[in-house]
Design a protein around this motif. Sequence first.
Motif, PDB file in Angstrom:
ATOM      1  N   THR A 172       0.609  -1.388   0.100  1.00  8.58           N
ATOM      2  CA  THR A 172      -0.121   0.084   0.342  1.00  8.58           C
ATOM      3  C   THR A 172       0.938   0.993  -0.105  1.00  8.58           C
ATOM      4  O   THR A 172       0.506   2.325  -0.561  1.00  8.58           O
ATOM      5  CB  THR A 172      -1.167  -0.087   1.512  1.00  8.58           C
ATOM      6  OG1 THR A 172      -1.784  -1.512   1.353  1.00  8.58           O
ATOM      7  CG2 THR A 172      -1.494   1.565   0.893  1.00  8.58           C
ATOM      8  N   GLU A 176       1.215   4.108  -2.779  1.00 10.56           N
ATOM      9  CA  GLU A 176       0.747   5.412  -2.645  1.00 10.56           C
ATOM     10  C   GLU A 176       1.465   6.492  -3.451  1.00 10.56           C
ATOM     11  O   GLU A 176       1.075   7.747  -3.755  1.00 10.56           O
ATOM     12  CB  GLU A 176       0.103   5.842  -1.634  1.00 10.56           C
ATOM     13  CG  GLU A 176      -1.343   4.905  -0.718  1.00 10.56           C
ATOM     14  CD  GLU A 176      -2.521   5.563  -1.248  1.00 10.56           C
ATOM     15  OE1 GLU A 176      -1.711   6.701  -1.517  1.00 10.56           O
ATOM     16  OE2 GLU A 176      -2.989   5.028  -0.591  1.00 10.56           O
ATOM     17  N   HIS A 273      -5.710   6.496   1.292  1.00  8.01           N
ATOM     18  CA  HIS A 273      -5.569   6.408   2.591  1.00  8.01           C
ATOM     19  C   HIS A 273      -4.100   7.212   3.488  1.00  8.01           C
ATOM     20  O   HIS A 273      -3.501   7.313   4.761  1.00  8.01           O
ATOM     21  CB  HIS A 273      -5.057   4.469   3.744  1.00  8.01           C
ATOM     22  CG  HIS A 273      -6.654   3.739   2.705  1.00  8.01           C
ATOM     23  ND1 HIS A 273      -7.268   3.997   4.186  1.00  8.01           N
ATOM     24  CD2 HIS A 273      -6.593   3.476   1.791  1.00  8.01           C
ATOM     25  CE1 HIS A 273      -8.057   3.515   3.405  1.00  8.01           C
ATOM     26  NE2 HIS A 273      -7.725   3.132   2.367  1.00  8.01           N
ATOM     27  N   GLN A 278      -5.315  13.431   1.469  1.00 11.71           N
ATOM     28  CA  GLN A 278      -5.850  13.553   2.400  1.00 11.71           C
ATOM     29  C   GLN A 278      -6.101  14.546   2.579  1.00 11.71           C
ATOM     30  O   GLN A 278      -6.805  16.029   2.267  1.00 11.71           O
ATOM     31  CB  GLN A 278      -5.940  12.889   3.506  1.00 11.71           C
ATOM     32  CG  GLN A 278      -6.901  11.156   3.837  1.00 11.71           C
ATOM     33  CD  GLN A 278      -6.222  10.454   4.784  1.00 11.71           C
ATOM     34  OE1 GLN A 278      -6.136  11.305   5.640  1.00 11.71           O
ATOM     35  NE2 GLN A 278      -6.974   9.056   4.682  1.00 11.71           N
TER      36      GLN A 278
END
Length: 368
Positions: A172, A176, A273, A278
């Motif tokens: 992940t 990302e 995530h 974000q």
Amino acid sequence: MKLDTLELLGHSSESVLGSNDRLELLLTTAHILVIDDEPMNLTLITGMLHFAGYRSVTTLRDARELEGRLQSGHPDLVILDLHMPHRDGFDVITALQPWIVAEHLPVLVVSGDISADARRRALALGARDFLTKPFDLTEMTLRVRNQLETRLLYQDVRKQNRALRETVHGRTVELEETRIEMLERLAMAAEYRDDNTSRHTERVGAVSAHLAAALGLHPDEARLIRRASALHDVGKIGIPDALLRKPSRLTDDEMAVMRTHTTIGASILGGSHALLLQLAEVIAISHHERWDGMGYPRKTAGADTPLVGRIVAVADAFDAVTNDRPYRRALSLRDGIGEMAAHRGTQFDASVVDALLRINSTLDHHTI
């Protein structure tokens, strides 16, 4: 063939960006559909595209056959006339909206209608660009390539999103980072269309970080804001060149289209995530809100707008007034500071403007 073929060939726009191989793949894999009821126009446009090197170009004289044509495959770019018998270009754009929204399908309108109403209506329905007849062949070629380049970058981002949903937890973080890099490149592509120097996002990030530090945020937070704020205008990838480079002020209808870059950006950045993305999503949706609640898109007021949004709002506006725009000349740094102070407590958070006044002496757009 379609641009998705790049993935099957083991290539991505990232691996070949800026190379001759990338251009060759673009020319050989992109499928362009030209819709016009005039045979002479179809011959002219397809001839120009073939001369430019595009291998896959198909034509459609009767727009009523569009849905049947789409069943055999979706194009990567639609070049469309507006005024045609039986079915006009506006109706065609409406029919293409599911692909425009879901697949970022670019529609380039090429029309002899020079009226502002036709341009506004086409762009509002979802066309990405508008070119009037008679057109310059070189300009047409450049606009076609720009739309295909943008679509290719967008598809790379979608591929990264798909990979993120399918990957195991152990990969992940790595994926990302790859997605962040692709989004940063997408933001650079969007910025280059609006700013020939492509340094606006860099300057906004630097000023935002200085403001965050002046407001007492932790150095790690300031560094994160610097990187995240560079993505604040990524949504402009979805705004037509005709609006981004218009040499005069935008009309109300054009401004309504321009303002959608905030929600487009938040949509592109959403669902991650990673803290960086974000934060970037929050900045994208909130950096045009105002302290008095008269901003957009949500019209939040005061502290209801996140602090990062209020910080980037000041940094973005300050950079805008102190650098040349298509419709006006830049203010000096001193006059730019004065302009920010004039809107203290109305458009901007007073505490953020005060922080700008405190760091005034450190600001130099040649070295930021």
